[in-house]
Design an enzyme around this catalytic site. Structure first.
Site, short mmCIF file in Angstrom:
data_model
loop_
_atom_site.label_atom_id
_atom_site.label_comp_id
_atom_site.label_asym_id
_atom_site.label_seq_id
_atom_site.Cartn_x
_atom_site.Cartn_y
_atom_site.Cartn_z
N GLU A 195 -5.78 -8.79 0.73
CA GLU A 195 -6.51 -8.41 1.95
C GLU A 195 -7.96 -8.14 1.61
OE1 GLU A 195 -4.89 -5.17 4.28
OE2 GLU A 195 -2.83 -5.86 3.96
N ASN A 231 -5.36 -5.08 -2.06
CA ASN A 231 -6.16 -5.05 -0.84
C ASN A 231 -7.46 -4.31 -1.13
OD1 ASN A 231 -3.86 -6.14 0.28
ND2 ASN A 231 -3.20 -4.24 1.28
N TRP A 238 -7.68 -10.78 5.44
CA TRP A 238 -7.14 -9.94 6.50
C TRP A 238 -8.03 -10.08 7.70
CZ3 TRP A 238 -2.47 -8.14 6.78
CH2 TRP A 238 -2.16 -7.22 7.79
N TYR A 295 -11.53 -3.56 0.41
CA TYR A 295 -12.41 -3.69 1.58
C TYR A 295 -13.86 -3.29 1.30
CZ TYR A 295 -8.46 -4.84 4.54
OH TYR A 295 -7.39 -5.47 5.11
N GLU A 298 0.80 -1.22 0.00
CA GLU A 298 0.00 0.00 0.00
C GLU A 298 0.83 1.28 0.00
OE1 GLU A 298 -3.20 0.06 2.81
OE2 GLU A 298 -4.19 -1.63 1.85
N TYR A 326 -14.85 -0.69 4.58
CA TYR A 326 -14.53 0.75 4.55
C TYR A 326 -15.44 1.50 3.57
CZ TYR A 326 -10.46 -0.31 7.39
OH TYR A 326 -9.65 -0.72 8.41
N LYS A 330 -10.04 -7.77 12.71
CA LYS A 330 -10.40 -8.48 11.48
C LYS A 330 -9.91 -9.93 11.49
CE LYS A 330 -10.80 -4.40 8.57
NZ LYS A 330 -10.08 -3.41 9.36
C1 GCB Z 1 -4.90 -2.40 5.06
C2 GCB Z 1 -3.52 -2.58 5.55
C3 GCB Z 1 -3.47 -3.35 6.87
C4 GCB Z 1 -4.59 -2.86 7.79
C5 GCB Z 1 -5.91 -3.14 7.12
C6 GCB Z 1 -7.10 -2.68 7.96
O1 GCB Z 1 -5.14 -2.13 3.92
O2 GCB Z 1 -2.67 -3.17 4.60
O3 GCB Z 1 -2.20 -3.19 7.43
O4 GCB Z 1 -4.53 -3.48 9.04
O5 GCB Z 1 -5.95 -2.45 5.90
O6 GCB Z 1 -7.66 -3.47 8.68
O7 GCB Z 1 -7.45 -1.50 7.86
#
Ligand code: GCB
Length: 579
Positions: free
Chosen positions: A488, A450, A533, A452, A400, A456, A552
């Site tokens: 992730e 990654n 993750w 989410y 990242e 997020y 997580k």
């Molecule tokens: C990410 C990061 C990781 C964080 C994760 C999160 O993208 O690479 O280090 O812990 O998100 O849980 O926000």
């Protein structure tokens, strides 16, 4: 540098245990000993050992000290002091003499102490560490102290990543001896598979003056004399009907390297373990020994209550047990190189590792020439350390970075070239969070990303999150035309919190979201793996979004399963690819 081992010609003893510890509270001289504030365990992070807040977040100078006695029977030997790691910056003093420094927290360093160690009286070892991160360190930290205020302020301590910035002597400290006349400094094993057979090439460096180097393969009995040129040696031997290293049968071979003097007397002997296997990347597959392997597993952390990032063999064993229980075949050493002992366990137990540098969250608003210099150093140190480990199938250069910026292009070009020049046998990757807007993926073999959705963005909306994932992956594939590894995805989950219908933070939501997203990934032929993750909950810096850490984990921080673990175990029992 090689892993320290006791052999027929080398002694090894460790300096682990209880040391004295103090913060650097004044400008006094700490180099020959000091009044201890506390006792400290080695290996361990120091942050969670004490009850006072000031020790937990202390990132300025700290001093470690202990004494040791050298047995006189080793008087004629060469003596080396080795740290498997020390975070972040270390300066080491023996009997008041400064031996040297090391920067970055996850790779080994050593000093030849033959000339300053005493065999007549106790030796005093003092180590100064600090954990002060900046725009030039890898990883970066304290960016709000830079001229432009950083967007990551609001987290305490101020790091641009969420795991807790643990410090201290977190891995073993040891002393080993070699002959003074000649010794093995480093060795690289490369294997080439030709049909049923293999060619094994060893090359490395020697210290002192050797007359002869003999390499003996313990499994085949082959004895080969290596060529010596200056301080370098190289040799090769063949293995017929090679037993390949793989996940189900992690076959290991052993090359005994003997260094002899002109009369044929043995000066140094060291056995280097290796595996014979190939890794390739095609348009939409990762191939292990020519067969497609779908990566199922996790991003992780070295993180456990009380010890922080300290090496603990029990935790390592437990973690691998759980990984096998859930049928994971792989993990990424997010976001730094893990202990040498853990990688060795992976070699023995058949887990596939993506070895990552500590370059997490490189922000090009702050990068300068020193950042790149330090990043190259950690990448080189990682490759040097782990290149003989067959479990390591890929290098991850960073996680990242702001790789949607033009300035990132030349930076990552240099890093990818360095990795390829050091190791042509493994694919390389870079983990992006910029999806199709990433500008550096041309330099890498596998696109790692990654994502989410459902956490997020699109919180609580599993169906929309699935559509969003599909859309993003399709765009990325159109843009890069390379295999994609999802490195992730996931959802924070409080173990024991339930909700029907599912909503964020509940075990039901984590299960529904993750299983739903995996369904999309498995529908796309170019997706070569799913790494969730995170393996386990872990400690973070303080921040309103983190309730007692990052939750997580599919397992709790104590390594007990959440509901999702049982669903993954069922699905992962049958590999995605049958061939
Ligand atoms: C990410 C990061 C990781 C964080 C994760 C999160 O993208 O690479 O280090 O812990 O998100 O849980 O926000």
């Amino acid at each position: 540098m090689i892993y320290p081992k006791q052999t027929t010609t080398r002694s090894l003893f460790d300096l682990n245990g209880i040391w004295d510890f103090s913060r650097e509270l004044d400008a006094g001289d700490y180099t020959q000993g000091f009044k201890a504030e506390k006792q400290v365990a080695v290996p361990s992070s120091y942050n969670d050992l004490y009850t006072e807040e000031v020790f937990r977040t202390w990132d300025k100078g700290v001093w470690y000290t202990r004494s040791f006695t050298m047995p006189r029977l080793l008087r004629e030997e060469r003596i080396v002091l080795r740290f498997a790691s020390a975070s972040y910056r270390a300066a080491v003093y023996l009997n008041g003499v400064r031996l040297g420094d090391h920067e970055t927290g996850y790779t080994p360093f050593e000093f030849d102490i033959t000339d300053c160690v005493s065999f007549d009286q106790e030796n005093r070892l003092c180590v100064r560490l600090d954990n002060l991160l900046s725009a030039e360190t890898i990883p970066m930290g304290n960016l709000q102290n830079q001229p432009e205020p950083g967007q990551f302020a609001g987290q305490y301590p101020d790091t641009p990543f969420d795991f807790f910035p643990y410090g201290g002597i977190q891995r073993p400290v040891s002393i080993y001896t070699t002959s003074k006349v000649a010794w093995l400094e480093s060795v690289v094993v490369e294997t080439l598979v030709n049909g049923a057979d293999a060619e094994v090439k060893l090359a490395g460096t020697l210290g002192g003056t050797a007359a002869k180097v003999v390499i003996e393969c313990e499994e085949t009995g082959t004895r080969t004399e290596a060529e010596i040129a200056g301080d370098r040696f190289s040799g090769a031997f063949a293995v017929s009907d090679a037993r390949l290293w793989d996940v189900k049968q992690p076959e290991l071979y052993h090359a005994r390297i003997q260094i002899l003097d002109a009369s044929g007397a043995l000066l140094d002997e060291y056995t280097q373990r290796f595996g014979i296997r190939t890794v390739e990347v095609t348009k939409n597959r990762v191939l292990l020994n020519g067969k497609p392997v779908y990566l199922q597993g996790f991003g992780r952390h070295e993180d456990f209550p009380v010890i922080g990032k300290g090496l603990n063999h029990s935790v390592n064993i437990r973690d691998h047990e759980i990984l096998h229980w859930i049928h994971a075949n792989s993990y990424r050493t997010t976001h730094y190189p893990y202990s040498e002992e853990l990688i060795q366990l992976a070699d023995e137990q058949g887990l596939l590792i993506i070895g990552e540098t500590p370059a997490v969250s490189i922000n090009f608003d702050y990068v300068n020439q020193n950042t790149l210099k330090n990043h190259k150093q950690v990448l080189a140190e990682l490759i040097e350390r782990d290149r003989n480990n067959p479990s390591v199938i890929m290098w991850s250069v960073a996680n990242e970075a702001t790789t949607d910026r033009e300035v990132a292009v030349s930076y990552f070009k240099e890093l990818s070239e360095l990795a390829r020049s050091m190791d042509a046998t493994r694919p390389i990757t870079m983990v992006t969070c910029k999806a199709e807007k990433d500008l550096v993926m041309d330099f890498f073999d596998v696109v790692s990303v990654n994502l989410y959705p459902g956490w997020y963005h699109l919180p609580g909306q599993v169906a929309e999150a699935k559509e969003d994932l599909r859309d993003t992956l399709e765009k990325m594939h159109n843009a890069f035309q390379k295999p994609i590894l999802i490195t992730e995805f996931g959802a924070d989950t409080i173990a024991g919190l339930h909700s029907l219908p599912a909503e964020q933070w509940s075990e039901e939501y984590q299960t529904e979201l993750v299983m739903g997203l995996i369904e999309v990934m498995r529908d796309l032929d170019y997706v070569v793996g799913e790494h969730l993750w995170n393996f386990a909950d872990f400690r973070t810096a303080q921040n309103f979004a983190r309730v007692g850490g990052n939750k997580k984990g599919v397992f709790t921080r104590e390594r007990q399963p959440k509901m999702l673990a049982h669903f993954l175990k069922k699905m992962w029992a049958t590999p995605r690819y049958t061939s």
